[in-house]
Design an enzyme around this catalytic site. Structure first.
Site, PDB file in Angstrom:
ATOM      1  N   SER A 294     -16.375  -6.427  13.581  1.00  0.00           N
ATOM      2  CA  SER A 294     -17.361  -6.874  12.451  1.00  0.00           C
ATOM      3  C   SER A 294     -16.810  -6.262  11.330  1.00  0.00           C
ATOM      4  O   SER A 294     -15.990  -5.440  11.181  1.00  0.00           O
ATOM      5  CB  SER A 294     -18.705  -6.706  12.927  1.00  0.00           C
ATOM      6  OG  SER A 294     -18.861  -5.350  12.707  1.00  0.00           O
ATOM      7  N   LYS A 295     -17.686  -7.002  10.062  1.00  0.00           N
ATOM      8  CA  LYS A 295     -17.206  -6.330   8.791  1.00  0.00           C
ATOM      9  C   LYS A 295     -17.469  -4.884   8.559  1.00  0.00           C
ATOM     10  O   LYS A 295     -16.803  -4.262   7.716  1.00  0.00           O
ATOM     11  CB  LYS A 295     -18.215  -7.054   7.803  1.00  0.00           C
ATOM     12  CG  LYS A 295     -17.876  -8.484   7.713  1.00  0.00           C
ATOM     13  CD  LYS A 295     -18.866  -9.130   6.826  1.00  0.00           C
ATOM     14  CE  LYS A 295     -18.610 -10.724   6.478  1.00  0.00           C
ATOM     15  NZ  LYS A 295     -19.606 -11.269   5.757  1.00  0.00           N
ATOM     16  N   ARG A 296     -18.390  -4.345   9.551  1.00  0.00           N
ATOM     17  CA  ARG A 296     -18.529  -2.784   9.142  1.00  0.00           C
ATOM     18  C   ARG A 296     -17.198  -2.056   9.692  1.00  0.00           C
ATOM     19  O   ARG A 296     -17.012  -0.624   9.393  1.00  0.00           O
ATOM     20  CB  ARG A 296     -19.618  -2.295  10.020  1.00  0.00           C
ATOM     21  CG  ARG A 296     -19.503  -2.536  11.389  1.00  0.00           C
ATOM     22  CD  ARG A 296     -20.616  -2.123  12.344  1.00  0.00           C
ATOM     23  NE  ARG A 296     -20.793  -2.546  13.874  1.00  0.00           N
ATOM     24  CZ  ARG A 296     -20.158  -1.301  14.604  1.00  0.00           C
ATOM     25  NH1 ARG A 296     -19.908  -0.060  14.014  1.00  0.00           N
ATOM     26  NH2 ARG A 296     -20.022  -1.438  15.965  1.00  0.00           N
TER      27      ARG A 296
END
Length: 560
Positions: A294-296
């Site tokens: 994910s973006k994290r």
């Protein structure tokens, strides 16, 4: 607009108990059946990639598109691009254009779809609504679906009751057996309704997934599901089934998160009398901590990697290896080699970890595999666009690319590589812990002799002759100082480049000399010419350096 279609099936469906589709459910009917599908190997291969234009193209979506593309090309089939834009609130034309741009950048050209056309269009779900309504009405007429007039409040109560009884939150079936008069009464009142699909109460569905093998579901866990909302908009699973069937899709290759959707879609295929495609569900791409990427975890979209300087061929190569391999130790593939080698049977069903370090390494491999003329043009244009050079081509650019390319994994790395070459951090190097041994080895004496070679014109004369002249001069300089090997080259590297490490010293010095004489370096590049470097050496206060570092002074005294 396409009409209801009948096609030669590539899948044979075996139904238990024995009755043929389409069939009509009655109140007394025992809804118990199992479906198995087998592939007709003579059918043409048609696959699709169907992104939702609600954001950027994720690397996971890009890999799914790639696997579809490779499968189609390896089988001589068609790769179809379909835009699933039924989420009207989140879908945007800007996102669609970004997805198309990213796919084109990767080199995944589609045979049918937006901008290309084809015999099975339109290729945007938002342009196919009349078709969905047509098939929904067909299911209503055959009894496979019914009108459900339940309000949101009623549905919420059903969900709460199921939770209290610790049962799955499935629809109770209130309107599944309603009398014709009850339905007509609600229609007369103008009550909003959805279309719900009748799901058999017993039995199971089994598919043979091309990646995961046999997968089964029990039908009693599903409940009657909505295919058309009360506002007339079709639901995702209904759209996808109608689209895949009417577009003659033979193989559905998609992410494993869509595996649960297969049960609903298979029931719709069966009810409409459509042959089922073959399914292959690809495992998710995982982050290093084995959670879903994910973006994290950093960059996750294709566009981000393009902007960071990654090459499309490197992205394609790396994405292909996330869950697939050809059975050898080879990891370097061109797109043509991938088409030749790809087999859906070699796709692993376990999750693949996205390793950004390996992607960077692979990009470097592909970068250095580019023909030198193209590589020099690519990096030269980069240097000019970033303001390091005033020209994008020529002998200096070629020599600089040849010297620095082994230390460049991304095109953007070339900025740092050239800037480092042009800089002269002499003082920082000499005052660093790693630089102390060089200073202690009578570096000031080497500096004095080097200045003498500069003042006499001897050094620049050698540099004018190129590599041969440099090598001859270094050999003679070493004899004068009675130095050779590391004791000769390390002091020279520090004094001429201002650094302890870097690419080949002779080539570096020659290139620095050319940069000063050709005027190709931009004023804002922070370039220190060779002449300026010698002036710095001439004015350098070696005694002050020793005073700043007493340990150096005492070491020199002991040595003397």
């Amino acid at each position: 607009m396409a009409a209801l279609v009948a096609r030669t099936p590539w899948m044979r469906i075996r139904v238990i108990p024995e009755f043929a589709p389409p069939f009509i459910f009655r109140r007394h009917f025992r809804r118990n059946f199992s479906v198995r599908a087998s592939i007709d190997s003579d059918a043409p291969v048609r696959v699709r990639f169907a992104p939702s234009p609600t954001g950027n193209l994720h690397v996971g979506g890009a890999r799914t598109a790639l696997f579809n593309y490779l499968f189609a090309r390896s089988k001589g089939g068609k790769f179809v691009l379909r835009i699933e834009d039924t989420d009207l609130e989140r879908s945007t034309r800007e996102s669609e254009e970004a997805v198309l741009r990213d796919l084109a950048w990767l080199g995944l050209d589609w045979d049918e779809g937006p901008g290309v056309g084809g015999d099975y269009g339109p290729y945007r779900q938002s342009e196919r609504n009349s078709m969905y309504k047509q098939y929904a009405e067909k299911l209503l007429e055959s009894g496979h679906v019914y009108r459900c007039f339940c309000s949101n409040e009623e549905l919420e109560k059903m969900k709460e009751m199921a939770e209290l009884k610790k049962l799955p939150p499935v629809y109770s079936g209130k309107w599944a057996t309603a009398a014709v008069g009850e339905v007509e009464e609600e229609l007369a009142k103008g009550t909003l309704y959805t279309y719900r699909f009748r799901v058999p109460k017993e039995g199971s569905l089994t598919i043979n997934d091309l990646i995961r093998g046999e997968v089964s579901w029990k039908l009693d866990t599903l409940g009657d599901f909505v295919i058309m909302r009360s506002n007339g908009q079709p639901v995702y699973n209904f759209c996808v089934t109608v689209d895949d069937a009417t577009m003659a899709i033979s193989h559905v290759i998609r992410a494993e998160e869509h595996l649960p959707n297969t049960l609903r879609q298979a029931l719709i295929y069966k009810a409409l009398g459509f042959p089922m495609p073959s399914f292959a569900h690809v495992s998710l791409i995982l982050a290093p901590d084995r959670s879903k990427l994910s973006k994290r975890h950093g960059a996750t979209s294709v566009g981000q990697y393009r902007d960071m300087g990654y090459l499309p061929q490197a992205m394609v190569n790396y994405l292909a290896l996330l869950g697939w391999g050809d059975g050898t130790e080879n990891e370097f593939f061109t797109i043509d080699q991938l088409v030749e080698k790809f087999s859906i049977g070699r796709v692993n069903k376990s999750g693949a970890v996205f390793d950004s370090t390996k992607l960077r390494w692979m990009n470097g491999q592909h970068l250095r595999a580019i023909p030198f003329e193209e590589l020099s043009q690519l990096i030269g244009e980069r240097w000019k666009s970033t303001g390091l050079l005033t020209e994008s081509e020529g002998p200096f650019v070629d020599d600089a690319v040849q010297l620095l390319k082994d230390g460049i994994d991304l095109v953007t790395d070339s900025d740092t590589a050239l800037s480092n070459l042009l800089s002269y951090p002499l003082h920082a190097t000499l005052t660093s812990p790693e630089g102390r041994p060089i200073v202690e080895d009578k570096l000031s004496e080497v500096s004095a002799h080097l200045l003498a070679a500069y003042d006499s014109g001897e050094l620049f004369g050698a540099l004018e002759e190129g590599p041969a002249g440099w090598q001859k001069w270094v050999k003679g300089f070493g004899k004068t100082l009675k130095r050779k090997g590391k004791s000769l080259f390390m002091p020279l590297r520090v004094l001429l480049t201002g650094k302890l490490h870097g690419p080949d010293m002779g080539s570096s010095v020659i290139l620095i000399y050319k940069a000063g004489s050709h005027g190709i370096v931009s004023p804002q590049a922070g370039f220190v010419t060779l002449k300026e470097r010698f002036e710095i050496l001439r004015q350098f206060d070696w005694e002050a350096l020793n005073q700043d570092h007493p340990a150096l002074e005492s070491a020199a005294t002991i040595s003397n």
